[in-house]
Design a protein around this motif. Structure first.
Motif, short mmCIF file in Angstrom:
data_model
loop_
_atom_site.label_atom_id
_atom_site.label_comp_id
_atom_site.label_asym_id
_atom_site.label_seq_id
_atom_site.Cartn_x
_atom_site.Cartn_y
_atom_site.Cartn_z
N GLU A 16 0.82 -1.21 0.00
CA GLU A 16 0.00 0.00 0.00
C GLU A 16 0.86 1.26 0.00
OE1 GLU A 16 -3.18 0.32 -0.45
OE2 GLU A 16 -3.51 -1.85 -0.53
N GLU A 17 1.96 1.20 0.73
CA GLU A 17 2.86 2.36 0.77
C GLU A 17 3.47 2.61 -0.61
OE1 GLU A 17 7.14 3.62 2.83
OE2 GLU A 17 6.01 1.90 3.60
N LEU A 19 2.21 1.65 -3.50
CA LEU A 19 1.13 2.08 -4.38
C LEU A 19 0.84 3.57 -4.20
CD1 LEU A 19 -1.24 1.63 -6.35
CD2 LEU A 19 -2.60 0.86 -4.39
N ASN A 20 0.74 4.02 -2.96
CA ASN A 20 0.42 5.43 -2.70
C ASN A 20 1.53 6.36 -3.19
OD1 ASN A 20 -2.06 4.86 -1.52
ND2 ASN A 20 -1.17 4.58 0.51
N LYS A 23 1.11 6.59 -6.96
CA LYS A 23 -0.04 7.41 -7.37
C LYS A 23 0.20 8.89 -7.07
CE LYS A 23 -4.16 5.58 -6.48
NZ LYS A 23 -5.22 4.87 -5.72
N ASP A 24 0.93 9.19 -6.01
CA ASP A 24 1.28 10.58 -5.72
C ASP A 24 2.21 11.14 -6.78
OD1 ASP A 24 -0.26 10.59 -3.47
OD2 ASP A 24 1.40 10.22 -2.08
N GLU A 27 -0.09 11.19 -11.14
CA GLU A 27 -1.50 11.43 -10.83
C GLU A 27 -2.44 10.82 -11.87
OE1 GLU A 27 -2.05 15.58 -10.36
OE2 GLU A 27 -0.57 15.78 -8.74
N ASP A 30 -3.47 4.66 -12.27
CA ASP A 30 -4.19 4.04 -11.17
C ASP A 30 -3.52 2.73 -10.76
OD1 ASP A 30 -4.80 2.27 -13.20
OD2 ASP A 30 -6.87 2.93 -13.42
N GLU A 31 -4.19 1.99 -9.88
CA GLU A 31 -3.58 0.76 -9.34
C GLU A 31 -3.36 -0.29 -10.41
OE1 GLU A 31 -4.11 -2.40 -5.63
OE2 GLU A 31 -5.69 -0.93 -6.05
#
Length: 273
Positions: A16-17, A19-20, A23-24, A27, A30-31
């Motif tokens: 999750e880290e 992935l975030n 995405k940051d 922009e 997506d996943e």
């Protein structure tokens, strides 16, 4: 590529880290695109480990191993692309790539040193084998993530069922009938409207694997054609006459269809083209 943890537990804890952060940084992605990218990288990592392990099996001796051109090629690939793993595996122990140190002739090595080489050979071979198992599990974890992401959402009300046809199996989306060049142009215009750029490395070149992953999502194909068209038309966005020549005078209508007549993008296209 930086490998975060070499076990599926370590990787899943950081998923999750990662992935975030992705995405940051990007922009417009997506996943699903992140997963494509991760699977490509880990498949390559897994394959080079398998190739190195096969060299250990084929040679079965440290001195034969370091004189095997295939082994040296695979080792160079590992060092150039996964340097953190290369250091962990091969920079502790006898030298493998140092041409100034002659360790290729067993007759030049004392018996006690030779025992060290045997231990190092067997120990490193086992570590490579363990990494192969771990990367295989990580690829399975990523594939399960991808399948869950593709699974359709369960409708929350009866109204959502009306007019729908349900089947037991969910089939993957069919490839788009629209040529890749249109998807590429739509992608480029959408990026430009947001003040963004396609994935580009520090040298200013397009990152092929990233664009192919995006292309697979958008076209349902391998993404190679999408990558070529993005590269070809990237500099044409500020040249309406070239766009007209390449796509025809009605190209804006086709692009808006791809965007489902998005009002914001329509206003952007009308203003700039």
């Amino acid at each position: 590529m930086e490998i975060y943890g070499c076990s599926v537990t370590d990787y899943s804890d950081r998923y999750e880290e990662r992935l975030n952060l992705y995405k940051d940084k990007f922009e417009d992605r997506d996943e699903s695109i992140f997963l494509e990218r991760e699977m490509i990288n880990f498949k390559d990592f897994h394959n080079v480990l398998v190739s190195i392990f096969n060299c250990f099996i084929k040679n079965n001796d440290y001195h034969k191993l370091i004189n095997d051109p295939q082994f040296i090629n695979h080792l160079n690939h590992l060092q150039n692309n996964y340097n953190d793993v290369f250091k962990e595996l091969f920079q502790i122990g006898p030298p493998l790539l140092d041409a100034n140190k002659n360790v290729s002739n067993p007759d030049d090595i004392k018996n006690e040193d030779n025992r060290g080489y045997i231990f190092y050979f067997d120990f490193t071979k086992e570590k490579v084998d363990n990494l192969i198992v771990s990367t295989k599990r990580i690829l399975k974890y990523l594939n399960n993530k991808k399948l869950r992401l593709q699974k359709p959402r369960t409708p929350e009300s009866e109204e959502e069922y009306k007019g729908s046809i349900t089947t037991k199996e969910t089939k993957p989306p069919k490839p788009s009938k629209i040529p890749a060049k249109w998807h590429a142009l739509a992608y480029l215009i959408e990026l430009k409207s947001k003040g963004l750029k396609p994935p580009i490395n520090t040298e200013g070149a397009f990152i092929k694997l990233e664009l192919e992953a995006i292309g697979r999502i958008k076209t349902g194909l391998k993404g190679q054609g999408f990558y070529r068209e993005v590269s070809k038309h990237y500099k044409d966005l500020d040249k309406p006459e070239i766009l007209n020549k390449s796509f025809g005078k009605d190209w804006k209508d086709t692009i808006l269809k791809l965007f489902n007549s998005n009002i914001v993008l329509k206003e952007y296209i009308d203003k700039h083209y």
